[in-house]
Write a protein that holds these residues in place. Structure first.
Motif, PDB file in Angstrom:
ATOM      1  N   ASP A   1       0.808  -1.222   0.000  1.00  0.00           N
ATOM      2  CA  ASP A   1       0.000   0.000   0.000  1.00  0.00           C
ATOM      3  C   ASP A   1       0.842   1.273   0.000  1.00  0.00           C
ATOM      4  O   ASP A   1       0.307   2.379  -0.063  1.00  0.00           O
ATOM      5  CB  ASP A   1      -0.967   0.009   1.197  1.00  0.00           C
ATOM      6  CG  ASP A   1      -0.242  -0.049   2.539  1.00  0.00           C
ATOM      7  OD1 ASP A   1       1.002  -0.141   2.553  1.00  0.00           O
ATOM      8  OD2 ASP A   1      -0.921  -0.007   3.581  1.00  0.00           O
ATOM      9  N   GLU A   2       2.162   1.139   0.071  1.00  0.00           N
ATOM     10  CA  GLU A   2       3.052   2.292  -0.018  1.00  0.00           C
ATOM     11  C   GLU A   2       3.724   2.368  -1.393  1.00  0.00           C
ATOM     12  O   GLU A   2       4.629   3.166  -1.601  1.00  0.00           O
ATOM     13  CB  GLU A   2       4.117   2.231   1.081  1.00  0.00           C
ATOM     14  CG  GLU A   2       3.543   2.356   2.496  1.00  0.00           C
ATOM     15  CD  GLU A   2       4.622   2.344   3.562  1.00  0.00           C
ATOM     16  OE1 GLU A   2       5.802   2.087   3.221  1.00  0.00           O
ATOM     17  OE2 GLU A   2       4.294   2.586   4.731  1.00  0.00           O
ATOM     18  N   ILE A   3       3.260   1.520  -2.326  1.00  0.00           N
ATOM     19  CA  ILE A   3       3.846   1.473  -3.661  1.00  0.00           C
ATOM     20  C   ILE A   3       2.774   1.802  -4.703  1.00  0.00           C
ATOM     21  O   ILE A   3       1.660   1.266  -4.645  1.00  0.00           O
ATOM     22  CB  ILE A   3       4.427   0.074  -3.958  1.00  0.00           C
ATOM     23  CG1 ILE A   3       5.449  -0.323  -2.893  1.00  0.00           C
ATOM     24  CG2 ILE A   3       5.076   0.043  -5.338  1.00  0.00           C
ATOM     25  CD1 ILE A   3       5.917  -1.760  -3.004  1.00  0.00           C
ATOM     26  N   THR A   4       3.115   2.673  -5.629  1.00  0.00           N
ATOM     27  CA  THR A   4       2.204   3.039  -6.717  1.00  0.00           C
ATOM     28  C   THR A   4       2.899   2.808  -8.056  1.00  0.00           C
ATOM     29  O   THR A   4       4.010   3.285  -8.271  1.00  0.00           O
ATOM     30  CB  THR A   4       1.780   4.514  -6.619  1.00  0.00           C
ATOM     31  OG1 THR A   4       1.153   4.750  -5.357  1.00  0.00           O
ATOM     32  CG2 THR A   4       0.809   4.873  -7.735  1.00  0.00           C
ATOM     33  N   VAL A   5       2.222   2.072  -8.926  1.00  0.00           N
ATOM     34  CA  VAL A   5       2.740   1.835 -10.281  1.00  0.00           C
ATOM     35  C   VAL A   5       1.959   2.713 -11.249  1.00  0.00           C
ATOM     36  O   VAL A   5       0.758   2.517 -11.461  1.00  0.00           O
ATOM     37  CB  VAL A   5       2.611   0.353 -10.680  1.00  0.00           C
ATOM     38  CG1 VAL A   5       3.158   0.146 -12.093  1.00  0.00           C
ATOM     39  CG2 VAL A   5       3.333  -0.544  -9.686  1.00  0.00           C
ATOM     40  N   SER A   6       2.617   3.683 -11.824  1.00  0.00           N
ATOM     41  CA  SER A   6       1.964   4.609 -12.755  1.00  0.00           C
ATOM     42  C   SER A   6       1.895   4.001 -14.148  1.00  0.00           C
ATOM     43  O   SER A   6       2.775   3.206 -14.530  1.00  0.00           O
ATOM     44  CB  SER A   6       2.721   5.935 -12.813  1.00  0.00           C
ATOM     45  OG  SER A   6       2.791   6.532 -11.538  1.00  0.00           O
ATOM     46  N   PRO A   7       0.875   4.355 -14.934  1.00  0.00           N
ATOM     47  CA  PRO A   7       0.804   3.869 -16.318  1.00  0.00           C
ATOM     48  C   PRO A   7       2.021   4.336 -17.111  1.00  0.00           C
ATOM     49  O   PRO A   7       2.469   5.475 -16.963  1.00  0.00           O
ATOM     50  CB  PRO A   7      -0.482   4.508 -16.854  1.00  0.00           C
ATOM     51  CG  PRO A   7      -1.292   4.824 -15.631  1.00  0.00           C
ATOM     52  CD  PRO A   7      -0.303   5.162 -14.561  1.00  0.00           C
ATOM     53  N   ALA A   8       2.555   3.468 -17.907  1.00  0.00           N
ATOM     54  CA  ALA A   8       3.736   3.815 -18.696  1.00  0.00           C
ATOM     55  C   ALA A   8       3.390   4.851 -19.755  1.00  0.00           C
ATOM     56  O   ALA A   8       2.299   4.860 -20.321  1.00  0.00           O
ATOM     57  CB  ALA A   8       4.299   2.562 -19.358  1.00  0.00           C
ATOM     58  N   SER A   9       4.333   5.730 -20.001  1.00  0.00           N
ATOM     59  CA  SER A   9       4.183   6.742 -21.048  1.00  0.00           C
ATOM     60  C   SER A   9       4.985   6.298 -22.266  1.00  0.00           C
ATOM     61  O   SER A   9       6.216   6.171 -22.194  1.00  0.00           O
ATOM     62  CB  SER A   9       4.683   8.099 -20.543  1.00  0.00           C
ATOM     63  OG  SER A   9       4.689   9.053 -21.576  1.00  0.00           O
ATOM     64  N   VAL A  10       4.279   6.056 -23.365  1.00  0.00           N
ATOM     65  CA  VAL A  10       4.930   5.552 -24.582  1.00  0.00           C
ATOM     66  C   VAL A  10       4.838   6.614 -25.675  1.00  0.00           C
ATOM     67  O   VAL A  10       3.766   7.165 -25.942  1.00  0.00           O
ATOM     68  CB  VAL A  10       4.283   4.243 -25.062  1.00  0.00           C
ATOM     69  CG1 VAL A  10       4.964   3.754 -26.335  1.00  0.00           C
ATOM     70  CG2 VAL A  10       4.361   3.180 -23.970  1.00  0.00           C
ATOM     71  N   THR A  11       5.949   6.881 -26.332  1.00  0.00           N
ATOM     72  CA  THR A  11       6.017   7.875 -27.402  1.00  0.00           C
ATOM     73  C   THR A  11       6.373   7.201 -28.722  1.00  0.00           C
ATOM     74  O   THR A  11       7.303   6.397 -28.791  1.00  0.00           O
ATOM     75  CB  THR A  11       7.075   8.951 -27.083  1.00  0.00           C
ATOM     76  OG1 THR A  11       6.760   9.571 -25.845  1.00  0.00           O
ATOM     77  CG2 THR A  11       7.115  10.007 -28.174  1.00  0.00           C
ATOM     78  N   ASP A  12       5.592   7.531 -29.744  1.00  0.00           N
ATOM     79  CA  ASP A  12       5.883   7.044 -31.097  1.00  0.00           C
ATOM     80  C   ASP A  12       6.761   8.103 -31.771  1.00  0.00           C
ATOM     81  O   ASP A  12       6.294   9.180 -32.147  1.00  0.00           O
ATOM     82  CB  ASP A  12       4.581   6.853 -31.873  1.00  0.00           C
ATOM     83  CG  ASP A  12       4.810   6.254 -33.252  1.00  0.00           C
ATOM     84  OD1 ASP A  12       5.972   6.212 -33.701  1.00  0.00           O
ATOM     85  OD2 ASP A  12       3.821   5.819 -33.874  1.00  0.00           O
ATOM     86  N   ILE A  13       8.038   7.798 -31.898  1.00  0.00           N
ATOM     87  CA  ILE A  13       8.993   8.775 -32.430  1.00  0.00           C
ATOM     88  C   ILE A  13       8.631   9.190 -33.850  1.00  0.00           C
ATOM     89  O   ILE A  13       8.747  10.361 -34.227  1.00  0.00           O
ATOM     90  CB  ILE A  13      10.428   8.205 -32.393  1.00  0.00           C
ATOM     91  CG1 ILE A  13      10.805   7.799 -30.968  1.00  0.00           C
ATOM     92  CG2 ILE A  13      11.421   9.226 -32.940  1.00  0.00           C
ATOM     93  CD1 ILE A  13      10.773   8.951 -29.991  1.00  0.00           C
ATOM     94  N   GLN A  14       8.145   8.266 -34.646  1.00  0.00           N
ATOM     95  CA  GLN A  14       7.819   8.586 -36.044  1.00  0.00           C
ATOM     96  C   GLN A  14       6.616   9.512 -36.135  1.00  0.00           C
ATOM     97  O   GLN A  14       6.431  10.188 -37.151  1.00  0.00           O
ATOM     98  CB  GLN A  14       7.559   7.302 -36.829  1.00  0.00           C
ATOM     99  CG  GLN A  14       8.784   6.438 -37.010  1.00  0.00           C
ATOM    100  CD  GLN A  14       8.517   5.225 -37.873  1.00  0.00           C
ATOM    101  OE1 GLN A  14       7.465   5.113 -38.507  1.00  0.00           O
ATOM    102  NE2 GLN A  14       9.480   4.302 -37.921  1.00  0.00           N
TER     103      GLN A  14
END
Length: 223
Positions: free
Chosen positions: A79-92
């Motif tokens: 309960d002291e750990i938070t996993v944030s959604p990954a941020s993905v970038t399409d370089i093209q």
């Protein structure tokens, strides 16, 4: 004659009160102490790159699992750990950021954050991040966007003592001033507590804080 005498006494008393009103001293009192932080926010951020989205997300899930296992097995509650959604970038897809020489199309940033009051435990785990590296997870420790933050939230517990200490120091300063001028201090005419400040003791020990307050007090002076 009696009226003139009474009038003279009133004028004399009024002049004395007026003079006393203008005789005052304004002093400042300082209270300062070192305290340990009681809360830490520790973001474990890492970056990945690849050309296949499915494989990239699989690697993110694996890396998150490695980090979670490392934290929970060493005493950090879930309960002291938070996993944030990954941020993905399409370089093209980036209009100005696309570089034909870049071998990877997709770049991802994922963050697992620990928010805990276990300062010593977290600090010990921070020194053991090499264990994650051995399992293929490279933590981005030099990224200013993901800096560890130590904070102190127990100000209300020490505030009364510090205000009393600052007031005592201010009175000692006023007393010394009065003695040097052949006077004695009277009642407090006005007082201002001032704002509390909480800062790092130095840049190398952000878990040690310095709490500081300055009070400003005006005393009347009497012969």
């Amino acid at each position: 004659m009696i009226g003139l005498i009474v009038l003279g006494c009133c004028i004399y008393a009024g002049i004395g009160r007026f003079a006393d009103r203008d005789r005052n001293v304004v002093v400042k009192g300082l209270s300062e102490r070192e305290v340990m932080a009681d809360k830490v926010i520790w973001p474990l951020a890492y970056r990945l790159a690849g050309n296949d989205l499915r494989s990239l997300y699989s690697e993110i899930e694996r890396s998150n699992a490695v980090i979670l296992e490392f934290l929970t097995s060493n005493g950090i509650p879930e309960d002291e750990i938070t996993v944030s959604p990954a941020s993905v970038t399409d370089i093209q897809a980036e209009r100005y950021g696309y570089n034909n020489e870049d071998p990877y199309r997709y770049k991802a940033v994922s963050v697992v954050t620990v928010a805990s009051g276990k300062i010593d435990l977290v600090r010990s785990l921070m020194t053991r991040q090499g264990e994650l590296l051995k399992k293929g997870v490279v933590i981005a420790g030099d990224d200013y966007q993901f800096q560890t933050v130590f904070s102190f939230n127990g100000l209300n517990d020490i505030k009364p003592e510090m205000v009393a200490e600052a007031t005592k120091n201010a009175r000692a300063t006023a007393q010394k001033f009065a003695e040097d001028s052949g006077s004695r201090i009277g009642k407090i005419r006005s007082a201002s507590q001032g704002q509390f400040s909480i800062t790092d003791r130095d840049q190398n020990t952000p878990h040690i804080k310095v709490v500081r307050v300055v009070t400003t007090i005006e005393y009347s002076l009497k012969d």
